[in-house]
Design a protein around this motif. Structure first.
Motif, PDB file in Angstrom:
ATOM      1  N   TYR A 213       0.831  -1.196   0.000  1.00  0.00           N
ATOM      2  CA  TYR A 213       0.000   0.000   0.000  1.00  0.00           C
ATOM      3  C   TYR A 213       0.871   1.253   0.000  1.00  0.00           C
ATOM      4  O   TYR A 213       2.014   1.225   0.416  1.00  0.00           O
ATOM      5  CB  TYR A 213      -0.886   0.038   1.246  1.00  0.00           C
ATOM      6  N   ASN A 214       0.289   2.351  -0.416  1.00  0.00           N
ATOM      7  CA  ASN A 214       0.942   3.670  -0.343  1.00  0.00           C
ATOM      8  C   ASN A 214       2.342   3.653  -0.947  1.00  0.00           C
ATOM      9  O   ASN A 214       3.301   4.131  -0.353  1.00  0.00           O
ATOM     10  CB  ASN A 214       0.989   4.163   1.106  1.00  0.00           C
ATOM     11  N   ILE A 215       2.442   3.118  -2.127  1.00  0.00           N
ATOM     12  CA  ILE A 215       3.734   2.941  -2.776  1.00  0.00           C
ATOM     13  C   ILE A 215       4.128   4.212  -3.524  1.00  0.00           C
ATOM     14  O   ILE A 215       3.340   4.764  -4.285  1.00  0.00           O
ATOM     15  CB  ILE A 215       3.680   1.764  -3.756  1.00  0.00           C
ATOM     16  N   VAL A 216       5.346   4.650  -3.278  1.00  0.00           N
ATOM     17  CA  VAL A 216       5.919   5.785  -4.006  1.00  0.00           C
ATOM     18  C   VAL A 216       7.343   5.419  -4.396  1.00  0.00           C
ATOM     19  O   VAL A 216       8.020   4.659  -3.701  1.00  0.00           O
ATOM     20  CB  VAL A 216       5.915   7.092  -3.172  1.00  0.00           C
ATOM     21  N   THR A 217       7.788   5.929  -5.524  1.00  0.00           N
ATOM     22  CA  THR A 217       9.152   5.654  -5.973  1.00  0.00           C
ATOM     23  C   THR A 217       9.594   6.691  -6.995  1.00  0.00           C
ATOM     24  O   THR A 217       8.775   7.336  -7.641  1.00  0.00           O
ATOM     25  CB  THR A 217       9.261   4.241  -6.590  1.00  0.00           C
ATOM     26  N   ASP A 218      10.890   6.835  -7.119  1.00  0.00           N
ATOM     27  CA  ASP A 218      11.496   7.587  -8.213  1.00  0.00           C
ATOM     28  C   ASP A 218      11.925   6.540  -9.232  1.00  0.00           C
ATOM     29  O   ASP A 218      12.388   5.462  -8.853  1.00  0.00           O
ATOM     30  CB  ASP A 218      12.730   8.353  -7.734  1.00  0.00           C
ATOM     31  N   PHE A 219      11.765   6.829 -10.504  1.00  0.00           N
ATOM     32  CA  PHE A 219      12.209   5.861 -11.498  1.00  0.00           C
ATOM     33  C   PHE A 219      12.961   6.556 -12.614  1.00  0.00           C
ATOM     34  O   PHE A 219      12.758   7.739 -12.883  1.00  0.00           O
ATOM     35  CB  PHE A 219      11.041   5.035 -12.043  1.00  0.00           C
ATOM     36  N   SER A 220      13.863   5.782 -13.225  1.00  0.00           N
ATOM     37  CA  SER A 220      14.647   6.322 -14.333  1.00  0.00           C
ATOM     38  C   SER A 220      15.129   5.162 -15.190  1.00  0.00           C
ATOM     39  O   SER A 220      15.072   3.996 -14.789  1.00  0.00           O
ATOM     40  CB  SER A 220      15.835   7.135 -13.813  1.00  0.00           C
ATOM     41  N   MET A 221      15.615   5.507 -16.357  1.00  0.00           N
ATOM     42  CA  MET A 221      16.145   4.523 -17.294  1.00  0.00           C
ATOM     43  C   MET A 221      17.521   5.003 -17.709  1.00  0.00           C
ATOM     44  O   MET A 221      17.708   6.179 -18.031  1.00  0.00           O
ATOM     45  CB  MET A 221      15.200   4.465 -18.485  1.00  0.00           C
ATOM     46  N   LYS A 222      18.503   4.111 -17.630  1.00  0.00           N
ATOM     47  CA  LYS A 222      19.853   4.457 -18.074  1.00  0.00           C
ATOM     48  C   LYS A 222      20.404   3.249 -18.805  1.00  0.00           C
ATOM     49  O   LYS A 222      20.595   2.190 -18.200  1.00  0.00           O
ATOM     50  CB  LYS A 222      20.734   4.826 -16.884  1.00  0.00           C
ATOM     51  N   GLY A 223      20.659   3.400 -20.093  1.00  0.00           N
ATOM     52  CA  GLY A 223      21.100   2.268 -20.892  1.00  0.00           C
ATOM     53  C   GLY A 223      20.021   1.194 -20.898  1.00  0.00           C
ATOM     54  O   GLY A 223      18.860   1.469 -21.191  1.00  0.00           O
ATOM     55  N   GLU A 224      20.393  -0.016 -20.542  1.00  0.00           N
ATOM     56  CA  GLU A 224      19.444  -1.132 -20.515  1.00  0.00           C
ATOM     57  C   GLU A 224      18.792  -1.315 -19.148  1.00  0.00           C
ATOM     58  O   GLU A 224      17.967  -2.195 -18.976  1.00  0.00           O
ATOM     59  CB  GLU A 224      20.168  -2.427 -20.901  1.00  0.00           C
ATOM     60  N   ASN A 225      19.168  -0.489 -18.174  1.00  0.00           N
ATOM     61  CA  ASN A 225      18.662  -0.652 -16.816  1.00  0.00           C
ATOM     62  C   ASN A 225      17.501   0.289 -16.506  1.00  0.00           C
ATOM     63  O   ASN A 225      17.566   1.490 -16.786  1.00  0.00           O
ATOM     64  CB  ASN A 225      19.772  -0.420 -15.794  1.00  0.00           C
ATOM     65  N   PHE A 226      16.473  -0.293 -15.900  1.00  0.00           N
ATOM     66  CA  PHE A 226      15.324   0.459 -15.399  1.00  0.00           C
ATOM     67  C   PHE A 226      15.472   0.497 -13.885  1.00  0.00           C
ATOM     68  O   PHE A 226      15.593  -0.538 -13.240  1.00  0.00           O
ATOM     69  CB  PHE A 226      14.029  -0.242 -15.811  1.00  0.00           C
ATOM     70  N   TYR A 227      15.490   1.691 -13.308  1.00  0.00           N
ATOM     71  CA  TYR A 227      15.727   1.878 -11.878  1.00  0.00           C
ATOM     72  C   TYR A 227      14.458   2.327 -11.154  1.00  0.00           C
ATOM     73  O   TYR A 227      13.786   3.259 -11.610  1.00  0.00           O
ATOM     74  CB  TYR A 227      16.793   2.955 -11.647  1.00  0.00           C
ATOM     75  N   LEU A 228      14.160   1.677 -10.054  1.00  0.00           N
ATOM     76  CA  LEU A 228      13.169   2.150  -9.095  1.00  0.00           C
ATOM     77  C   LEU A 228      13.966   2.498  -7.848  1.00  0.00           C
ATOM     78  O   LEU A 228      14.462   1.603  -7.160  1.00  0.00           O
ATOM     79  CB  LEU A 228      12.128   1.076  -8.785  1.00  0.00           C
ATOM     80  N   LYS A 229      14.114   3.776  -7.577  1.00  0.00           N
ATOM     81  CA  LYS A 229      14.922   4.228  -6.444  1.00  0.00           C
ATOM     82  C   LYS A 229      14.023   4.830  -5.378  1.00  0.00           C
ATOM     83  O   LYS A 229      13.004   5.437  -5.682  1.00  0.00           O
ATOM     84  CB  LYS A 229      15.959   5.257  -6.895  1.00  0.00           C
ATOM     85  N   ASN A 230      14.454   4.676  -4.143  1.00  0.00           N
ATOM     86  CA  ASN A 230      13.706   5.207  -3.006  1.00  0.00           C
ATOM     87  C   ASN A 230      12.265   4.708  -2.995  1.00  0.00           C
ATOM     88  O   ASN A 230      11.348   5.447  -2.670  1.00  0.00           O
ATOM     89  CB  ASN A 230      13.739   6.736  -2.992  1.00  0.00           C
ATOM     90  N   LEU A 231      12.085   3.452  -3.370  1.00  0.00           N
ATOM     91  CA  LEU A 231      10.754   2.852  -3.357  1.00  0.00           C
ATOM     92  C   LEU A 231      10.337   2.656  -1.904  1.00  0.00           C
ATOM     93  O   LEU A 231      11.087   2.094  -1.113  1.00  0.00           O
ATOM     94  CB  LEU A 231      10.787   1.515  -4.101  1.00  0.00           C
ATOM     95  N   LYS A 232       9.166   3.161  -1.545  1.00  0.00           N
ATOM     96  CA  LYS A 232       8.682   3.080  -0.168  1.00  0.00           C
ATOM     97  C   LYS A 232       7.219   2.686  -0.183  1.00  0.00           C
ATOM     98  O   LYS A 232       6.496   2.991  -1.131  1.00  0.00           O
ATOM     99  CB  LYS A 232       8.824   4.424   0.543  1.00  0.00           C
ATOM    100  N   GLY A 233       6.804   2.030   0.889  1.00  0.00           N
ATOM    101  CA  GLY A 233       5.406   1.667   1.000  1.00  0.00           C
ATOM    102  C   GLY A 233       5.111   0.971   2.308  1.00  0.00           C
ATOM    103  O   GLY A 233       5.968   0.905   3.198  1.00  0.00           O
TER     104      GLY A 233
END
Length: 161
Positions: free
Chosen positions: A33-53
């Motif tokens: 529940y209450n999920i928040v995250t920063d996301f980005s793409m760099k090259g072939e990698n998809f990042y979910l950073k600071n994922l909280k919930g």
């Protein structure tokens, strides 16, 4: 991506909710529940950073890196204040196994395969957890220990007990 696992992101009370469940002889189900995250793409990698919930009446947070070309996934997560009874029921499908407050720290990696068993075989890493003010539920009872199939089937263990 994950066969026989369904997810639900719609809920009238809380639209920011994800449920991942797998039906086996007992249902394994994680509700976030209450999920928040920063996301980005760099090259072939998809990042979910600071994922909280929130999950199991507690909090979790961490990072996920998913490689789009080879499906390799790295997880780095921590959790705290979780209801141990709900967490064990959700993760292992065992109800009333133990009580207490659960915290964990994990660094894992896996490859996302079309077949669930292949994905589980690729799983590696470390997991540590702590349960405060915990007590075994029905799983810790002596009669359940004595009736366990692996003990009943082993003549040496059966004789020793």
């Amino acid at each position: 991506m994950l066969p026989h696992i369904y997810y639900n992101t719609q809920n009238k009370k809380n639209k920011n909710r994800i449920e991942l469940c797998k039906n086996t002889f007992s249902t394994i189900c994680f509700k976030f529940y209450n999920i928040v995250t920063d996301f980005s793409m760099k090259g072939e990698n998809f990042y979910l950073k600071n994922l909280k919930g929130n999950a199991f009446d507690g909090k979790f947070g961490g990072n996920i890196i998913y490689n789009m070309s080879n499906a390799k996934t790295n997880l780095d997560f921590k959790g705290e204040g979780m209801n141990a009874e709900k967490a064990v029921a959700g993760a292992a499908g065992i109800k009333n196994a133990l009580s207490g407050t659960l915290g964990f720290n994990t660094k894992m990696n896996l490859t996302v395969y079309p077949k669930y068993n292949d994905m589980m075989r690729s799983l590696g890493g470390n997991l540590s957890f702590k349960i405060d003010k915990g007590a075994f539920g029905k799983v810790g009872r002596l009669e359940n220990f004595l009736q366990a199939n692996n003990i009943i089937g082993n003549t040496i263990l059966k004789t020793t007990v």
